[in-house]
Design a protein around this motif. Structure first.
Motif, PDB file in Angstrom:
ATOM      1  N   GLY A 135     -48.001 -50.597  51.197  1.00 55.24           N
ATOM      2  CA  GLY A 135     -46.644 -50.216  50.976  1.00 55.24           C
ATOM      3  C   GLY A 135     -45.856 -51.046  51.927  1.00 55.24           C
ATOM      4  N   HIS A 136     -46.229 -51.152  52.951  1.00 59.36           N
ATOM      5  CA  HIS A 136     -45.208 -51.172  54.172  1.00 59.36           C
ATOM      6  C   HIS A 136     -44.554 -52.678  53.200  1.00 59.36           C
ATOM      7  CE1 HIS A 136     -47.634 -50.148  57.067  1.00 59.36           C
ATOM      8  NE2 HIS A 136     -46.676 -49.241  57.569  1.00 59.36           N
ATOM      9  N   ALA A 137     -44.976 -53.522  52.439  1.00 54.18           N
ATOM     10  CA  ALA A 137     -43.817 -54.444  51.823  1.00 54.18           C
ATOM     11  C   ALA A 137     -42.689 -54.133  50.926  1.00 54.18           C
ATOM     12  CB  ALA A 137     -45.078 -54.935  50.757  1.00 54.18           C
ATOM     13  N   MET A 148     -39.857 -59.000  40.112  1.00 52.14           N
ATOM     14  CA  MET A 148     -40.221 -58.423  40.931  1.00 52.14           C
ATOM     15  C   MET A 148     -40.860 -57.617  41.011  1.00 52.14           C
ATOM     16  SD  MET A 148     -38.167 -59.193  43.878  1.00 52.14           S
ATOM     17  CE  MET A 148     -37.657 -58.323  45.189  1.00 52.14           C
ATOM     18  N   ILE A 149     -41.355 -56.815  40.596  1.00 51.40           N
ATOM     19  CA  ILE A 149     -42.599 -56.031  39.838  1.00 51.40           C
ATOM     20  C   ILE A 149     -43.569 -56.500  39.933  1.00 51.40           C
ATOM     21  CG2 ILE A 149     -43.583 -54.475  38.397  1.00 51.40           C
ATOM     22  CD1 ILE A 149     -40.267 -53.664  36.943  1.00 51.40           C
ATOM     23  N   VAL A 150     -43.410 -58.172  39.856  1.00 50.80           N
ATOM     24  CA  VAL A 150     -45.305 -58.639  39.833  1.00 50.80           C
ATOM     25  C   VAL A 150     -45.782 -59.126  40.805  1.00 50.80           C
ATOM     26  CG1 VAL A 150     -46.478 -60.343  38.506  1.00 50.80           C
ATOM     27  CG2 VAL A 150     -45.465 -59.567  36.981  1.00 50.80           C
ATOM     28  N   LEU A 151     -44.263 -59.442  41.397  1.00 51.40           N
ATOM     29  CA  LEU A 151     -44.883 -59.716  42.710  1.00 51.40           C
ATOM     30  C   LEU A 151     -44.818 -58.681  43.927  1.00 51.40           C
ATOM     31  CD1 LEU A 151     -42.366 -62.545  43.299  1.00 51.40           C
ATOM     32  CD2 LEU A 151     -44.859 -62.842  42.677  1.00 51.40           C
ATOM     33  N   ILE A 189     -46.291 -55.505  43.358  1.00 53.40           N
ATOM     34  CA  ILE A 189     -47.323 -54.568  42.713  1.00 53.40           C
ATOM     35  C   ILE A 189     -48.449 -55.594  44.066  1.00 53.40           C
ATOM     36  CG2 ILE A 189     -49.751 -54.307  41.796  1.00 53.40           C
ATOM     37  CD1 ILE A 189     -47.135 -54.402  39.767  1.00 53.40           C
ATOM     38  N   PRO A 190     -49.237 -56.466  43.930  1.00 49.95           N
ATOM     39  CA  PRO A 190     -49.846 -56.964  45.087  1.00 49.95           C
ATOM     40  C   PRO A 190     -49.311 -57.020  46.611  1.00 49.95           C
ATOM     41  CG  PRO A 190     -49.611 -58.393  43.424  1.00 49.95           C
ATOM     42  CD  PRO A 190     -48.410 -57.534  42.983  1.00 49.95           C
TER      43      PRO A 190
END
Length: 87
Positions: free
Chosen positions: A56-58, A43-46, A48-49
């Motif tokens: 930031g809306h993700a 989740m962290i890797v996905l 960030i991009p």
């Protein structure tokens, strides 16, 4: 003389689903480290991009997905632990 077989006892605590939800609510994917390390890394890797691309809306998708995944992983951990214990 017969030997008595040695019984090994492994003590492990269950994890709290409520604590998992609280940690992911406040810390997002980082809070998943309590319940699942690999899930948190994914989740962290996905995220960030995704945060960079969407400015930031993700977070509106990443946070709930992290909470659900963390709660599910905690529940699954507890079920496996109880299954191994024969309960």
């Amino acid at each position: 003389m017969s030997q008595i077989p040695v019984q090994t006892v492994i003590v492990a605590r269950t994890k709290s689903v409520a604590l998992s939800l609280i940690l992911t609510l406040f810390f997002g994917p980082l809070g998943m480290l309590y319940s699942t390390i690999w899930g948190a890394v994914v989740m962290i890797v996905l995220s960030i991009p995704a945060f960079i691309i969407t400015f930031g809306h993700a977070g509106f998708i990443v946070w709930p997905v992290s909470m659900i995944w963390g709660a599910w992983a905690t529940h699954r951990y507890n079920q496996r632990l109880l299954y191994r214990a024969g309960l």
